[in-house]
Design a protein around this motif. Structure first.
Motif, short mmCIF file in Angstrom:
data_model
loop_
_atom_site.label_atom_id
_atom_site.label_comp_id
_atom_site.label_asym_id
_atom_site.label_seq_id
_atom_site.Cartn_x
_atom_site.Cartn_y
_atom_site.Cartn_z
N UNK A 1 36.83 11.82 -16.12
CA UNK A 1 37.17 12.98 -15.29
C UNK A 1 36.27 12.98 -14.04
N UNK A 2 36.84 13.23 -12.91
CA UNK A 2 36.09 13.31 -11.65
C UNK A 2 35.29 14.61 -11.60
N UNK A 3 34.04 14.51 -11.15
CA UNK A 3 33.25 15.74 -10.97
C UNK A 3 33.12 16.05 -9.48
N UNK A 4 33.04 17.35 -9.17
CA UNK A 4 32.96 17.84 -7.80
C UNK A 4 31.71 18.71 -7.67
N UNK A 5 30.89 18.45 -6.65
CA UNK A 5 29.68 19.23 -6.43
C UNK A 5 29.64 19.72 -5.00
N UNK A 12 31.71 21.24 2.12
CA UNK A 12 31.54 19.79 1.99
C UNK A 12 31.24 19.49 0.52
N UNK A 13 32.00 18.57 -0.06
CA UNK A 13 31.95 18.37 -1.51
C UNK A 13 31.63 16.91 -1.85
N UNK A 14 30.68 16.72 -2.74
CA UNK A 14 30.38 15.38 -3.25
C UNK A 14 31.27 15.14 -4.47
N UNK A 15 31.98 14.03 -4.47
CA UNK A 15 32.96 13.73 -5.51
C UNK A 15 32.49 12.50 -6.28
N UNK A 16 32.48 12.57 -7.60
CA UNK A 16 32.03 11.43 -8.42
C UNK A 16 33.11 11.09 -9.44
N UNK A 17 33.92 10.09 -9.12
CA UNK A 17 34.93 9.67 -10.10
C UNK A 17 34.25 9.00 -11.30
N UNK A 18 34.93 9.03 -12.44
CA UNK A 18 34.39 8.40 -13.66
C UNK A 18 34.70 6.91 -13.66
N UNK A 27 36.62 0.11 -14.64
CA UNK A 27 37.85 0.60 -14.00
C UNK A 27 37.59 2.03 -13.54
N UNK A 28 38.09 2.37 -12.37
CA UNK A 28 37.88 3.73 -11.85
C UNK A 28 39.12 4.21 -11.11
N UNK A 29 39.55 5.42 -11.44
CA UNK A 29 40.57 6.09 -10.64
C UNK A 29 39.86 6.68 -9.41
N UNK A 30 39.92 6.02 -8.28
CA UNK A 30 39.09 6.44 -7.15
C UNK A 30 39.64 7.70 -6.46
N UNK A 109 29.58 4.70 -6.49
CA UNK A 109 30.95 5.17 -6.29
C UNK A 109 31.11 6.61 -5.86
N UNK A 110 30.04 7.23 -5.36
CA UNK A 110 30.20 8.62 -4.90
C UNK A 110 31.12 8.68 -3.69
#
Ligand SMILES: Cc1cn([C@H]2C[C@H](O)[C@@H](COP(=O)(O)OP(=O)(O)O[C@H]3O[C@H](C)C(=O)[C@H](O)[C@H]3O)O2)c(=O)[nH]c1=O
Length: 186
Positions: A1-5, A12-18, A27-30, A109-110
């Motif tokens: 699950x992608x996290x959003x900070x 402005x949001x930092x996004x961290x895909x799993x 493998x990553x769903x970017x 991958x941030x």
């Protein structure tokens, strides 16, 4: 699950895909629209961009497109790493003229979500850095605009000295924010 900070300027949001790692790699769903919708960001991206910067200390920015072609951007490093920056240029914003930054690396991958009303720029931290990013409006050269990367009134703490920064001719002569009539308002 992608996290959003949300960063210090919460738009402005930092996004961290799993990343799903195994003995081959990962493998990553970017990007997955449903993850962004669930977070409350319903941006529809219409163009993917890619830029390769050969050296450490390449600075691209601070750029934005003016309305009606303002762009939100979802930025990541596909190779190497960057210090990525967003500057609030919305009249009436409590954070007008303020900036937030984050290190985005291919290793972790941030991603950074830069909304409309922000100028965007980055400085490369590794050679041969490949930056890929989605935008929600097409390229519109007549609406392409910029602010000076090292505007002292903004005071971005870039990881490169001014005399060592590698800039395009265009970026060397962008206006300071105080001399620019921003078309954005909160
Ligand atoms: C942005 C763009 C540029 N171009 C052409 C125009 C020029 O002939 C060439 C290089 O353009 P520029 O020097 O503006 O590229 P960057 O300095 O990497 O600019 C970008 O870098 C900062 C960090 C951004 O946030 C923007 O997306 C964008 O302004 O690509 C296109 O054909 N389509 C496009 O969408």
């Amino acid at each position: 699950m992608t996290t959003f900070t949300r960063l210090a300027i919460p738009d402005v949001v930092l996004v961290q895909p799993k990343r799903h790692g195994d003995e081959r790699g990962y493998f990553c769903e970017t990007y997955k629209k449903s993850d962004f919708d669930a977070f409350g960001i319903d941006t529809v991206f219409v163009q993917d961009n890619e830029s390769l910067s050969r050296h450490v200390g390449v600075v691209r920015g601070l750029h934005f497109q003016t309305p009606p072609f303002a762009q939100a951007k979802l930025v990541r490093a596909a190779r190497g790493a960057i210090f990525d920056v967003a500057v609030d240029i919305r009249k009436g914003s409590p954070s007008f003229g303020q900036w937030v930054g984050a290190t985005l690396s291919a290793a972790r991958g941030e991603q950074l979500l830069v909304p409309h009303g922000f100028a965007h720029g980055f400085c490369t931290l590794e050679p041969d850095t490949l930056v890929v990013y989605k935008v929600d409006a097409p390229y519109a050269p007549a609406n392409d605009a910029g602010i000076l990367w090292d505007d002292p009134a903004i005071g971005i703490t870039w990881p490169v000295a001014a005399e060592a920064a590698i800039l395009s001719a265009k970026d060397r002569v962008q206006p300071r924010l105080q001399d620019y009539a921003t078309p954005f308002a909160l």
